[in-house]
Structure formats: structure tokens, C-alpha cells
Design a protein around this motif. Structure first.
Motif, PDB file in Angstrom:
ATOM      1  N   ALA A 106      -0.835 -12.979  -6.240  1.00  0.00           N
ATOM      2  CA  ALA A 106       0.066 -12.197  -7.088  1.00  0.00           C
ATOM      3  C   ALA A 106       1.105 -13.148  -7.672  1.00  0.00           C
ATOM      4  O   ALA A 106       2.161 -13.405  -7.081  1.00  0.00           O
ATOM      5  CB  ALA A 106       0.722 -11.090  -6.277  1.00  0.00           C
ATOM      6  N   GLU A 107       0.800 -13.701  -8.852  1.00  0.00           N
ATOM      7  CA  GLU A 107       1.631 -14.749  -9.449  1.00  0.00           C
ATOM      8  C   GLU A 107       3.038 -14.277  -9.773  1.00  0.00           C
ATOM      9  O   GLU A 107       3.986 -15.069  -9.776  1.00  0.00           O
ATOM     10  CB  GLU A 107       0.953 -15.270 -10.720  1.00  0.00           C
ATOM     11  N   ALA A 108       3.191 -12.980 -10.071  1.00  0.00           N
ATOM     12  CA  ALA A 108       4.504 -12.472 -10.472  1.00  0.00           C
ATOM     13  C   ALA A 108       5.501 -12.462  -9.330  1.00  0.00           C
ATOM     14  O   ALA A 108       6.711 -12.320  -9.563  1.00  0.00           O
ATOM     15  CB  ALA A 108       4.350 -11.053 -11.031  1.00  0.00           C
ATOM     16  N   LEU A 109       5.042 -12.626  -8.084  1.00  0.00           N
ATOM     17  CA  LEU A 109       5.937 -12.543  -6.930  1.00  0.00           C
ATOM     18  C   LEU A 109       6.547 -13.886  -6.541  1.00  0.00           C
ATOM     19  O   LEU A 109       7.393 -13.938  -5.646  1.00  0.00           O
ATOM     20  CB  LEU A 109       5.183 -11.969  -5.723  1.00  0.00           C
ATOM     21  N   MET A 110       6.114 -14.973  -7.192  1.00  0.00           N
ATOM     22  CA  MET A 110       6.612 -16.307  -6.828  1.00  0.00           C
ATOM     23  C   MET A 110       6.611 -17.186  -8.080  1.00  0.00           C
ATOM     24  O   MET A 110       5.633 -17.189  -8.828  1.00  0.00           O
ATOM     25  CB  MET A 110       5.722 -16.925  -5.751  1.00  0.00           C
ATOM     26  N   PRO A 111       7.693 -17.924  -8.349  1.00  0.00           N
ATOM     27  CA  PRO A 111       7.704 -18.809  -9.525  1.00  0.00           C
ATOM     28  C   PRO A 111       6.658 -19.912  -9.396  1.00  0.00           C
ATOM     29  O   PRO A 111       6.260 -20.280  -8.283  1.00  0.00           O
ATOM     30  CB  PRO A 111       9.127 -19.379  -9.521  1.00  0.00           C
ATOM     31  N   SER A 112       6.239 -20.471 -10.514  1.00  0.00           N
ATOM     32  CA  SER A 112       5.135 -21.434 -10.498  1.00  0.00           C
ATOM     33  C   SER A 112       5.486 -22.722  -9.760  1.00  0.00           C
ATOM     34  O   SER A 112       4.609 -23.382  -9.212  1.00  0.00           O
ATOM     35  CB  SER A 112       4.681 -21.759 -11.928  1.00  0.00           C
ATOM     36  N   TYR A 113       6.775 -23.097  -9.719  1.00  0.00           N
ATOM     37  CA  TYR A 113       7.118 -24.335  -9.014  1.00  0.00           C
ATOM     38  C   TYR A 113       7.068 -24.174  -7.495  1.00  0.00           C
ATOM     39  O   TYR A 113       7.183 -25.146  -6.759  1.00  0.00           O
ATOM     40  CB  TYR A 113       8.489 -24.862  -9.461  1.00  0.00           C
ATOM     41  N   LEU A 114       6.881 -22.922  -7.032  1.00  0.00           N
ATOM     42  CA  LEU A 114       6.668 -22.660  -5.600  1.00  0.00           C
ATOM     43  C   LEU A 114       5.240 -22.169  -5.359  1.00  0.00           C
ATOM     44  O   LEU A 114       4.986 -21.420  -4.409  1.00  0.00           O
ATOM     45  CB  LEU A 114       7.681 -21.622  -5.089  1.00  0.00           C
ATOM     46  N   ARG A 115       4.317 -22.606  -6.207  1.00  0.00           N
ATOM     47  CA  ARG A 115       2.941 -22.125  -6.119  1.00  0.00           C
ATOM     48  C   ARG A 115       2.220 -22.573  -4.860  1.00  0.00           C
ATOM     49  O   ARG A 115       1.139 -22.084  -4.542  1.00  0.00           O
ATOM     50  CB  ARG A 115       2.139 -22.554  -7.340  1.00  0.00           C
ATOM     51  N   PHE A 116       2.800 -23.509  -4.129  1.00  0.00           N
ATOM     52  CA  PHE A 116       2.190 -23.971  -2.877  1.00  0.00           C
ATOM     53  C   PHE A 116       2.457 -23.018  -1.719  1.00  0.00           C
ATOM     54  O   PHE A 116       1.824 -23.120  -0.668  1.00  0.00           O
ATOM     55  CB  PHE A 116       2.738 -25.361  -2.520  1.00  0.00           C
ATOM     56  N   VAL A 117       3.389 -22.073  -1.873  1.00  0.00           N
ATOM     57  CA  VAL A 117       3.749 -21.150  -0.788  1.00  0.00           C
ATOM     58  C   VAL A 117       2.606 -20.170  -0.538  1.00  0.00           C
ATOM     59  O   VAL A 117       2.032 -19.612  -1.475  1.00  0.00           O
ATOM     60  CB  VAL A 117       5.047 -20.389  -1.125  1.00  0.00           C
ATOM     61  N   LYS A 118       2.284 -19.954   0.733  1.00  0.00           N
ATOM     62  CA  LYS A 118       1.255 -18.987   1.128  1.00  0.00           C
ATOM     63  C   LYS A 118       1.921 -17.849   1.892  1.00  0.00           C
ATOM     64  O   LYS A 118       3.022 -18.016   2.429  1.00  0.00           O
ATOM     65  CB  LYS A 118       0.198 -19.644   2.016  1.00  0.00           C
ATOM     66  N   GLY A 119       1.265 -16.713   1.945  1.00  0.00           N
ATOM     67  CA  GLY A 119       1.820 -15.640   2.746  1.00  0.00           C
ATOM     68  C   GLY A 119       1.476 -14.264   2.229  1.00  0.00           C
ATOM     69  O   GLY A 119       0.565 -14.075   1.415  1.00  0.00           O
ATOM     70  N   VAL A 120       2.228 -13.278   2.732  1.00  0.00           N
ATOM     71  CA  VAL A 120       1.972 -11.867   2.447  1.00  0.00           C
ATOM     72  C   VAL A 120       3.295 -11.192   2.105  1.00  0.00           C
ATOM     73  O   VAL A 120       4.319 -11.440   2.745  1.00  0.00           O
ATOM     74  CB  VAL A 120       1.348 -11.173   3.681  1.00  0.00           C
ATOM     75  N   ILE A 121       3.260 -10.345   1.089  1.00  0.00           N
ATOM     76  CA  ILE A 121       4.381  -9.469   0.785  1.00  0.00           C
ATOM     77  C   ILE A 121       3.854  -8.046   0.754  1.00  0.00           C
ATOM     78  O   ILE A 121       2.891  -7.737   0.047  1.00  0.00           O
ATOM     79  CB  ILE A 121       5.042  -9.841  -0.558  1.00  0.00           C
ATOM     80  N   ASP A 122       4.473  -7.174   1.558  1.00  0.00           N
ATOM     81  CA  ASP A 122       4.063  -5.773   1.684  1.00  0.00           C
ATOM     82  C   ASP A 122       5.198  -4.904   1.166  1.00  0.00           C
ATOM     83  O   ASP A 122       6.268  -4.836   1.768  1.00  0.00           O
ATOM     84  CB  ASP A 122       3.759  -5.456   3.155  1.00  0.00           C
ATOM     85  N   SER A 123       4.969  -4.263   0.018  1.00  0.00           N
ATOM     86  CA  SER A 123       6.007  -3.451  -0.612  1.00  0.00           C
ATOM     87  C   SER A 123       5.840  -1.982  -0.243  1.00  0.00           C
ATOM     88  O   SER A 123       4.728  -1.468  -0.139  1.00  0.00           O
ATOM     89  CB  SER A 123       5.952  -3.614  -2.130  1.00  0.00           C
ATOM     90  N   ALA A 124       6.979  -1.317  -0.072  1.00  0.00           N
ATOM     91  CA  ALA A 124       6.959   0.124   0.201  1.00  0.00           C
ATOM     92  C   ALA A 124       7.262   0.928  -1.051  1.00  0.00           C
ATOM     93  O   ALA A 124       7.182   2.165  -1.028  1.00  0.00           O
ATOM     94  CB  ALA A 124       7.980   0.458   1.289  1.00  0.00           C
ATOM     95  N   ASP A 125       7.584   0.252  -2.161  1.00  0.00           N
ATOM     96  CA  ASP A 125       8.023   0.952  -3.371  1.00  0.00           C
ATOM     97  C   ASP A 125       7.019   0.908  -4.519  1.00  0.00           C
ATOM     98  O   ASP A 125       7.044   1.783  -5.385  1.00  0.00           O
ATOM     99  CB  ASP A 125       9.350   0.345  -3.864  1.00  0.00           C
ATOM    100  N   LEU A 126       6.172  -0.087  -4.551  1.00  0.00           N
ATOM    101  CA  LEU A 126       5.215  -0.187  -5.654  1.00  0.00           C
ATOM    102  C   LEU A 126       4.120   0.862  -5.528  1.00  0.00           C
ATOM    103  O   LEU A 126       3.741   1.248  -4.416  1.00  0.00           O
ATOM    104  CB  LEU A 126       4.587  -1.583  -5.677  1.00  0.00           C
ATOM    105  N   PRO A 127       3.571   1.320  -6.655  1.00  0.00           N
ATOM    106  CA  PRO A 127       2.456   2.288  -6.585  1.00  0.00           C
ATOM    107  C   PRO A 127       1.167   1.601  -6.138  1.00  0.00           C
ATOM    108  O   PRO A 127       0.971   0.405  -6.371  1.00  0.00           O
ATOM    109  CB  PRO A 127       2.348   2.798  -8.026  1.00  0.00           C
ATOM    110  N   LEU A 128       0.283   2.371  -5.536  1.00  0.00           N
ATOM    111  CA  LEU A 128      -0.975   1.800  -5.049  1.00  0.00           C
ATOM    112  C   LEU A 128      -1.881   1.351  -6.185  1.00  0.00           C
ATOM    113  O   LEU A 128      -2.742   0.485  -5.992  1.00  0.00           O
ATOM    114  CB  LEU A 128      -1.714   2.827  -4.172  1.00  0.00           C
ATOM    115  N   ASN A 129      -1.714   1.921  -7.362  1.00  0.00           N
ATOM    116  CA  ASN A 129      -2.573   1.545  -8.496  1.00  0.00           C
ATOM    117  C   ASN A 129      -1.922   0.487  -9.376  1.00  0.00           C
ATOM    118  O   ASN A 129      -2.207   0.378 -10.567  1.00  0.00           O
ATOM    119  CB  ASN A 129      -2.905   2.780  -9.333  1.00  0.00           C
ATOM    120  N   VAL A 130      -1.033  -0.320  -8.803  1.00  0.00           N
ATOM    121  CA  VAL A 130      -0.328  -1.327  -9.582  1.00  0.00           C
ATOM    122  C   VAL A 130      -1.313  -2.365 -10.110  1.00  0.00           C
ATOM    123  O   VAL A 130      -2.267  -2.750  -9.435  1.00  0.00           O
ATOM    124  CB  VAL A 130       0.762  -2.007  -8.725  1.00  0.00           C
ATOM    125  N   SER A 131      -1.091  -2.808 -11.348  1.00  0.00           N
ATOM    126  CA  SER A 131      -1.959  -3.818 -11.965  1.00  0.00           C
ATOM    127  C   SER A 131      -1.136  -5.072 -12.247  1.00  0.00           C
ATOM    128  O   SER A 131       0.084  -5.086 -12.127  1.00  0.00           O
ATOM    129  CB  SER A 131      -2.532  -3.286 -13.288  1.00  0.00           C
TER     130      SER A 131
END
Length: 438
Positions: A106-131
Motif C-alpha cells: 500500500a504505497e499511499a501509507l508510506m513515503p517513497s524514501y521509506l520504501r524499505f520499511v516492512k510491516g502491517v497497518i490495520d485500520s478501523a476506519d477505512l471501508p473494506l472495499n477501499v481501492s
């Protein structure tokens, strides 16, 4: 079902017990309490999601509540992937919504200069059909991105603090205990990170204006006093000489080219430290960083050298007198090199070398122009400024020489070679040198 032994010499069999049994005890690691998770479990989870065989350098596990509610588990790897510099490859963390998997990278969750970061983000607010398109426009995603960026930079700041040398204590012996060994391992983590991802981090100077100062504090360089890439801007500033009003640096293709550049000669003579920058991204990144903590950054290869209070009045008067007496020679050099050099002037930065090339303040460096051409990008045809050392024997030999034009062109081409460039006509350069040798 459970196994029941047979009776009266009859074989055993599986029989139903009427009780429910949990078959899969697995649950989302990031949803559990931090105190219930061991470092080994964090490390194994990282290896599972990143397909990396090495343990991560650091991780951050947090639950964020407020206007936007989400859980983040972010890792900093110990080794750069082979495709780190492939801009076409999608990068980013895994996105879940209420523990339902949505997408990888999910590129929108991290700026490109931190593209080496790995992990998980679990949101409680986004819709399940998010694109991916909705991610670009979501206010919640913007808040998650900003929060995650600050969290990663915070992790890097913690690693950098641990890398700082500890003050020596009285009565220290040569005995090393396990605690000291663990501290040594922790202190080496930032050096490991920077060797793998330092050049990527520098992209943030141009891409993340809000965090530019934090990123600048995390950068490390070699300098004219040490070859190891350990000098921070703050370290340099703490060692600045009295009367020095700028942080001096030089960019080059290699450490050897930077260390031996003729442009450093006057700085070495006066004992002024110069930062040596050898990453390809340095020249571009420093266009966005003009000062550090109020102290301007000055390239030693741009403009005229003004050491201010570090240069005494006698030196200034001697330089002005030399420039005045050398004017006729400068005019002849300008005419001979009019197709190569924008200007020719007497230098104040050379001690042992006959000449060097510089560019005007605010101009594109010859190194950046070369890199753009190598990458197939349009680059302006630069004419650098040739600075000559009026006290050098080779420059003095120009006076009344029958081979004036050849010597002038050799002087220019040698200055170009010294700063990592290549003469436009190498064959002509060799021919001129050979003519003078025989």
C-alpha cells in the motif's frame, strides 16, 4: 474425536466426544498486547511477511486512537533488497481493515524514501472495499501516512542515539560482560542501517518538507578528518573553528576523488574540516537543504572561496596583488580557452595544484551534469570556471611559452580529470602531452 483403545483384543478407533476443539490457535500478531509477544515472535513474523532470512534491526508496535484509529507494526530491515532502486516496483506495507487483508504494498501509507520499511497497518476506519484510487484521496490515509512516517523516523533517531559513543568512565577495565556486548551490538545497528539505506533516506530532503530537519539530523558522511561515514551535521558544527560561518562540503564520484580533490587544499592547510559526499543522490538532495540549524551549507567547488575571519588581511592583500599582476596572462588564457571555460581567474583555494574547475554560485555542478547525461536526461552544456594557481611552476611556464595554447588546454584538461571528468577530445589531450614530452 479422540483415540480410544480397543477392548477384548479388539483394535482401537476414533470416537466422537461431543466437545468442540480449537484447530487453529493463530491470531493476528499485531492485534495482541505488546507484553504478550516475545522478540523471537516479532522476528519470525517479520521473516514471514518480508521473505527475509535476517532478523530486523528494529520494530515499532503501536495502537493509535483518536480521530483516526489504527494499529501499526513496522520493521526496519537489516539488508537492502536487490530491487531497492527500481522505481517501477511497487513498495509499501500491508494494509488490513479490521483484520481483513486488503492489499500488499500500500504505497499511499508510506513515503517513497521509506520504501524499505516492512510491516502491517490495520485500520478501523477505512471501508473494506477501499481501492488504490480511494487511498490517494482519503483523509484517514493521510493521517496514517504522517503518523507512520514520524514513527519510523523516531525509530531511526533511537538507533542513532544508541550509536553515539558512550563517555569513558574512570576505573574501566578490559573485562567485557554480556551487557557490554549487547550494547555494542545495539550501537552498531545504525551504521548497518545507514550503509544499506542511507542514500535512500537522503531522498526525503526533497520529498518531505515537513520532516526535512529530522532527516538532516539522521544523515552521516565521511569527512577530511575521517574516512568512516559517521559524521553528522551536528558533530561537524560542534567542531567548527572559531570564526567559521559555514558547513563546507564537496561532492564526488568516489571517496578517493573527494579526499584528493585540489579544491580541498586551502581547507587542509588551515585545518578546516570538509564533509565528503559520494552518493549519487547527494548533489540533488542538497539543493533542498541550504542550512543546518542556522548555519549555511557551502560547496567548496562553487563560487569564490571566502573564508571570512579565517583568512588574515595579509593573505587577502597578497591574493589581490597576485590577481592584479596576473591580469595580462588571464586575458590570454580566456582567449585560448574561450570554447571550454566561462571564465579564468586567479585562485585562492589552491596550494599545491596548478589549476582546478569550479562553477558559479547556484550553478549546476559538472558532476550532476555528467550524471544526468549518463542517465539519458537532458543536461545543459556547462562551461566551468578555471581557477589557476599563479605561484605554481607550470602556470609560470605559460609566460612567453611557444606552446601557450597547448599548455593552456592541458591545464584545463588536467583540472577536468582531477575532478572526475573526461576531456571532450581525449586524443587531442594525449597528442598535446606527447608533443611536450619529446
Amino acid at each position: 474425536e479422540e483415540w480410544k483403545e480397543g477392548e477384548n483384543d479388539q483394535p482401537g478407533d476414533m470416537v466422537k466426544t461431543g466437545e468442540w476443539e480449537t484447530v487453529n490457535k493463530a491470531n493476528a500478531l499485531w492485534s495482541r498486547n505488546k507484553k504478550d509477544i516475545t522478540p523471537e515472535q516479532y522476528s519470525e513474523f517479520y521473516k514471514a511477511i518480508s521473505h527475509d532470512f535476517e532478523a530486523p534491526l528494529a520494530w515499532s508496535h503501536n495502537r493509535v486512537e483518536g480521530s483516526t484509529e489504527y494499529t501499526q507494526l513496522l520493521y526496519i530491515p537489516a539488508k537492502a533488497p536487490f530491487d531497492l532502486w527500481n522505481r517501477d516496483k511497487s513498495a509499501g506495507v500491508k494494509l488490513y481493515v479490521k483484520r481483513v487483508f486488503i492489499m500488499d504494498d500500500a504505497e499511499a501509507l508510506m513515503p517513497s524514501y521509506l520504501r524499505f520499511v516492512k510491516g502491517v497497518i490495520d485500520s478501523a476506519d477505512l471501508p473494506l472495499n477501499v481501492s488504490r484510487e480511494l487511498l490517494q484521496e482519503s483523509r484517514d490515509v493521510k493521517a496514517i501516512r504522517e503518523g507512520s512516517t514520524k514513527r519510523v523516523l523516531g525509530m531511526l533517531e533511537d538507533l542513532a542515539k544508541k550509536a553515539a559513543p558512550a563517555p569513558a568512565e574512570e576505573g574501566v577495565t578490559d573485562v567485557v560482560d554480556k551487557k557490554d556486548e549487547a550494547t555494542e551490538v545495539e550501537s552498531g545497528k545504525y551504521a548497518t542501517f545507514y550503509a544499506e539505506f542511507g542514500a535512500v533516506l537522503k531522498e526525503g530532503l526533497g520529498e518531505d518538507h515537513a520532516n526535512r530537519e529530522r532527516i538532516a539530523k539522521l544523515l552521516r558522511f565521511a569527512s577530511s578528518t575521517t574516512d568512516s561515514v559517521t559524521v553528522a551535521f551536528a558533530d561537524y558544527k560542534a567542531r567548527m573553528k572559531e570564526g567559521q560561518d559555514a558547513i563546507y562540503y564537496i561532492t564526488a564520484d568516489t571517496l578517493a576523488a573527494a579526499k584528493n580533490s585540489p579544491q580541498l587544499e586551502v581547507f587542509k592547510k588551515k585545518g578546516i574540516e570538509v564533509l565528503l559526499m559520494t552518493d549519487r543522490v547527494d548533489e540533488w538532495a542538497l539543493n533542498y537543504l541550504h542550512d543546518f540549524d542556522g548555519t549555511p551549507l557551502q560547496s567548496v567547488a562553487k563560487g569564490a572561496v571566502d573564508l571570512g575571519k579565517l583568512q588574515d588581511e595579509e593573505e587577502k592583500k597578497a591574493a589581490e596583488a597576485a590577481a592584479e599582476s596576473f591580469k595580462p596572462m588571464l586575458e590570454k588564457l580566456k582567449e585560448a580557452l574561450k570554447d571550454k571555460a566561462e571564465d579564468v581567474r586567479v585562485t585562492t583555494r589552491l596550494v599545491d595544484s596548478p589549476a582546478c574547475l569550479v562553477v558559479q554560485d547556484g550553478g549546476m555542478s559538472t558532476q550532476l551534469a555528467r550524471m544526468l547525461k549518463q542517465a539519458g536526461q537532458p543536461a545543459p552544456d556547462l562551461k566551468p570556471v578555471l581557477e589557476v594557481n599563479a605561484e605554481h611552476a607550470l602556470v609560470k611556464k605559460l609566460e612567453g611559452s611557444a606552446h601557450f595554447d597547448d599548455l593552456a588546454n592541458i591545464l584545463f584538461d588536467q583540472a577536468l580529470l582531477a575532478e572526475g571528468g573526461m576531456p571532450a577530445d581525449p586524443a587531442a589531450y594525449v597528442r598535446r602531452v606527447n608533443a611536450l614530452l619529446v
